[in-house]
Motif scaffolding. Structure first.
Motif, PDB file in Angstrom:
ATOM      1  N   UNK A 117      -0.447  16.432   0.393  1.00  0.00           N
ATOM      2  CA  UNK A 117      -1.500  16.657  -0.606  1.00  0.00           C
ATOM      3  C   UNK A 117      -1.116  16.198  -2.005  1.00  0.00           C
ATOM      4  N   UNK A 118      -0.314  15.111  -2.104  1.00  0.00           N
ATOM      5  CA  UNK A 118       0.062  14.619  -3.436  1.00  0.00           C
ATOM      6  C   UNK A 118      -0.786  13.431  -3.879  1.00  0.00           C
ATOM      7  N   UNK A 119      -1.692  12.968  -3.012  1.00  0.00           N
ATOM      8  CA  UNK A 119      -2.565  11.858  -3.373  1.00  0.00           C
ATOM      9  C   UNK A 119      -1.910  10.498  -3.322  1.00  0.00           C
ATOM     10  N   UNK A 120      -0.637  10.441  -2.910  1.00  0.00           N
ATOM     11  CA  UNK A 120       0.107   9.181  -2.817  1.00  0.00           C
ATOM     12  C   UNK A 120       0.417   8.909  -1.349  1.00  0.00           C
ATOM     13  N   UNK A 121       0.209   7.667  -0.911  1.00  0.00           N
ATOM     14  CA  UNK A 121       0.443   7.322   0.494  1.00  0.00           C
ATOM     15  C   UNK A 121       1.936   7.165   0.763  1.00  0.00           C
ATOM     16  N   UNK A 122       2.467   8.035   1.609  1.00  0.00           N
ATOM     17  CA  UNK A 122       3.860   7.951   2.037  1.00  0.00           C
ATOM     18  C   UNK A 122       3.939   7.169   3.350  1.00  0.00           C
ATOM     19  N   UNK A 123       5.133   6.700   3.676  1.00  0.00           N
ATOM     20  CA  UNK A 123       5.304   5.858   4.860  1.00  0.00           C
ATOM     21  C   UNK A 123       4.926   6.592   6.143  1.00  0.00           C
ATOM     22  N   UNK A 124       5.158   7.913   6.181  1.00  0.00           N
ATOM     23  CA  UNK A 124       4.857   8.673   7.398  1.00  0.00           C
ATOM     24  C   UNK A 124       3.469   9.309   7.365  1.00  0.00           C
ATOM     25  N   UNK A 125       2.629   8.843   6.438  1.00  0.00           N
ATOM     26  CA  UNK A 125       1.240   9.299   6.384  1.00  0.00           C
ATOM     27  C   UNK A 125       0.260   8.187   6.770  1.00  0.00           C
ATOM     28  N   UNK A 173       0.816  -1.223   0.000  1.00  0.00           N
ATOM     29  CA  UNK A 173       0.000   0.000   0.000  1.00  0.00           C
ATOM     30  C   UNK A 173       0.847   1.269   0.000  1.00  0.00           C
ATOM     31  N   UNK A 174       2.085   1.210   0.472  1.00  0.00           N
ATOM     32  CA  UNK A 174       2.927   2.406   0.514  1.00  0.00           C
ATOM     33  C   UNK A 174       3.364   2.746  -0.908  1.00  0.00           C
ATOM     34  N   UNK A 175       3.132   3.991  -1.300  1.00  0.00           N
ATOM     35  CA  UNK A 175       3.427   4.420  -2.665  1.00  0.00           C
ATOM     36  C   UNK A 175       2.245   4.292  -3.601  1.00  0.00           C
ATOM     37  N   UNK A 176       1.137   3.752  -3.104  1.00  0.00           N
ATOM     38  CA  UNK A 176      -0.073   3.615  -3.921  1.00  0.00           C
ATOM     39  C   UNK A 176      -0.950   4.857  -3.771  1.00  0.00           C
ATOM     40  N   UNK A 177      -1.931   4.975  -4.643  1.00  0.00           N
ATOM     41  CA  UNK A 177      -2.883   6.078  -4.569  1.00  0.00           C
ATOM     42  C   UNK A 177      -3.672   5.998  -3.263  1.00  0.00           C
ATOM     43  N   UNK A 178      -3.823   7.133  -2.597  1.00  0.00           N
ATOM     44  CA  UNK A 178      -4.567   7.143  -1.328  1.00  0.00           C
ATOM     45  C   UNK A 178      -6.019   6.734  -1.554  1.00  0.00           C
ATOM     46  N   UNK A 179      -6.610   7.159  -2.661  1.00  0.00           N
ATOM     47  CA  UNK A 179      -7.989   6.748  -2.949  1.00  0.00           C
ATOM     48  C   UNK A 179      -8.088   5.235  -3.079  1.00  0.00           C
TER      49      UNK A 179
END
Length: 611
Positions: free
Chosen positions: A392-400, A362-368
């Motif tokens: 606000x880039x729409x991509x899931x980062x490890x610290x999000x 899931x990390x690095x994938x689209x948040x939606x």
């Protein structure tokens, strides 16, 4: 069926063989139902309902009004089965639910829990279990009151037992609440009361006898539930048939991904009660302080293990001193099966989430896209997981990505994309682990209060029926209080467990050990050791947790944080006990001869059995 007597003991392998076969058939049936479209929620509910019904059935069949059966299971539990019961009693929600989650989130430092908890059984085997069994008491305060004499020493033992055990039981009820909240999609605050109901079903009517036979059944469920996801993920990741000794490539891959994904970057925002993944998985932090903290945490877990009353009580149930010693060895074997597997589970689960080469990443994938996943939605609905798009880039980062570490084991089948029947199995295993320990803890407190406080101090002429009724009422009261505290979410499962170990070692370790191994130890010294150690440890915990208060400490002493306050408490206990003992009169000759006799591994029990 009568759950006692020679014929019952001889048939134990057959009885639990049938039980295991029935559980396997139920698992297969649930897998078939899933294929035919049964919902995931219904499968989870059926798993919990089926196992709870079995435990309640055993508890009801084991009901008793005999004192020795209620307090020590009639001293008739064979070593192998007592080893399984002890393993279930020991492998709590912290071991099953929280330990792999701690390693998942915090990495190498949390291996100290595994080393300490396993090593503690060496202390139990060599310093405690056989000798306490030979003494022949019903409870740990019973040993203290008889060995040192006097009602006040016994009362001090009850005080330390209740403080340590109550702290511990809140963690177990927290674990049952977490599982119930996920399975039934109910608020955590409601789940803890549902978990308490299941716990009380197993212990109220039959005391130690009921708890023993339900714990054997619970061990079978929890160990199967823990190991199956590991072997399944190992097969999917191509790591071989023995992942516990073959997951090195998975660790190396995680260390490679940590650099690429930026593990260690602090999150831009925080979420109450949840954490982001910021610790490296297998890289120890350099310097003397982390090494010192690792060693001191191991020390606290080892000494705390050898001080926990609900564990020591299990060795009062064997037929002989020799059986008690063998029982410790079996306990260690059964516990090893889970502890040897926990780091592997944490590693494989983390790889499923991080590795872009795996379909579950899931990390690095689209948040939606991530938010649409069923497991993300359902754990998020009960506020144990959250996602924040901080940049606000729409991509899931490890610290999000934020979660509660206690959900890792329970969520692993969903994270890894396994059939939901595995999730139901793991939920049943987690519930079994938390319930088995909670049963033992509640029983330890209720028995100490009913036997040592009520019967030995308040009303020595109380009839058997009145004593056992008092114990059952106390089970209800203490359980309700524990559920109330657990619902407040004061700390995580591992944190509460570490506190319990530190309380136990602060007040009980040296009074118990020196009570066996130093015949000069006397009543004033034991009282000073219990009260001085517990008081010093409690003060240090409050001082570290409240640095702004008048009694607070701006900085912990040499890195001894709130998980390690037992070092302060047990040191104070040793000093108080030795100094006060040497300044006061030695015990009488009869007591010293009794201590010499306790250390002989054969012969009659010091205190004859009572009925």
């Amino acid at each position: 069926m009568q759950w006692e007597g020679k014929s019952f003991i001889e048939n134990l392998p057959r009885i639990y063989g049938v039980y295991t076969g029935g559980f396997v058939l139920f698992f297969i049936l649930m897998a078939v139902f899933e294929k035919f479209g049964m919902s995931a929620e219904m499968i989870g509910i059926l798993f919990l309902a089926f196992t709870l019904a079995i435990y309640a059935f055993i508890g009801i069949l084991s009901r008793t009004m005999a004192v020795e059966a209620y307090y020590v299971a009639g001293r008739s539990v064979p070593p192998v089965f007592n080893g399984m019961a002890t393993a279930a009693d020991w492998m709590s929600g912290a071991s099953f639910v929280a330990m792999a989650g701690g390693i998942f989130m915090s990495g190498y430092p949390y291996m100290a829990f595994i080393v300490g908890w396993t090593g503690g059984y060496i202390l139990v085997a060599t310093l405690m279990a056989p000798y306490l069994r030979k003494f022949g008491c019903y409870t740990v305060p019973d040993f203290i009151g008889t060995r040192y004499g006097g009602k006040f020493a016994r009362l001090c033992g009850v005080l330390v037992l209740v403080v340590a055990s109550f702290t511990y039981v809140t963690a177990q009820i927290t674990a049952t609440g977490t599982i119930a909240a996920r399975a039934f999609q109910i608020p955590f605050e409601v789940g803890v009361w549902l978990g308490l109901f299941g716990i009380l079903l197993c212990s109220m009517l039959g005391g130690m006898r009921a708890v023993t036979w339900t714990q054997v059944a619970q061990y079978i469920v929890l160990i199967v539930a823990y190991l199956i996801p590991i072997f399944w993920m190992s097969n999917k990741q191509g790591l071989g048939f023995f992942p516990q000794i073959e997951y090195g490539p998975a660790v190396a891959r995680i260390m490679e991904l940590e650099t690429q994904l930026g593990v260690g970057t602090p999150p831009a925002e925080t979420v109450a009660g949840l954490k982001a993944l910021t610790a490296l998985h297998a890289t120890p932090v350099g310097g003397w302080l982390p090494a010192w903290q690792f060693v001191t945490l191991v020390f606290c877990m080892m000494v705390g293990t050898a001080s926990l009353p609900h564990i020591l009580m299990r060795y009062f149930t064997t037929p002989s001193v020799r059986d008690a010693r063998q029982s410790v060895a079996w306990s260690l074997l059964f516990i090893f099966l889970l502890y040897f597997s926990a780091p592997c589970l944490a590693t494989l689960s983390k790889l499923q989430m991080l590795d872009p080469n795996l379909p579950t990443s899931i990390i690095g994938a689209s948040i939606d896209q991530v938010m649409s996943l069923s497991w993300i939605e359902k754990w998020g609905n009960i506020n144990l997981l959250a996602i924040r798009d901080s940049n606000a880039d729409g991509i899931l980062q490890i610290n999000e990505f934020f979660l509660n570490p206690d959900i890792i084991v329970l969520a692993t089948p969903e994270i890894a994309g396994l059939p939901y029947v595995i999730s139901g199995l793991v939920a049943a295993g987690g519930m079994a682990a938390a319930m088995s320990t909670a049963d033992g803890l509640l029983l330890a407190m209720a028995n100490a209060l009913s036997h040592d406080l009520y019967y030995k101090i308040i009303d020595p002429k109380a009839e058997t029926r009145k004593r056992l009724l008092t114990a059952r009422i106390l089970l209800l009261v203490i359980g309700a209080a524990g559920a109330g505290v657990a619902s407040l979410k004061l700390t995580g499962i591992l944190g509460a467990v570490a506190w319990a170990f530190c309380f136990a070692m602060s007040g009980l370790f040296f009074p118990l050990v020196l009570g066996v191994w130093w015949k000069r130890a006397n009543r004033p010294g034991a009282i000073a050791g219990m009260l001085g150690g517990l008081g010093a440890g409690w003060w240090y915990l409050l001082a570290v947790r409240n640095p702004e208060a008048w009694y607070g400490l701006a900085q912990p002493w040499i890195g001894l944080d709130h998980l390690r306050f037992g070092v302060v408490g047990v040191t104070a206990s040793l000093i108080f006990m030795i100094v006060v003992t040497l300044l006061t009169a030695a015990p009488d000759e009869e007591t010293q001869r009794m201590v010499d006799e306790v250390r002989i591994p054969s012969g009659d029990t010091i205190i004859p059995s009572k009925v």
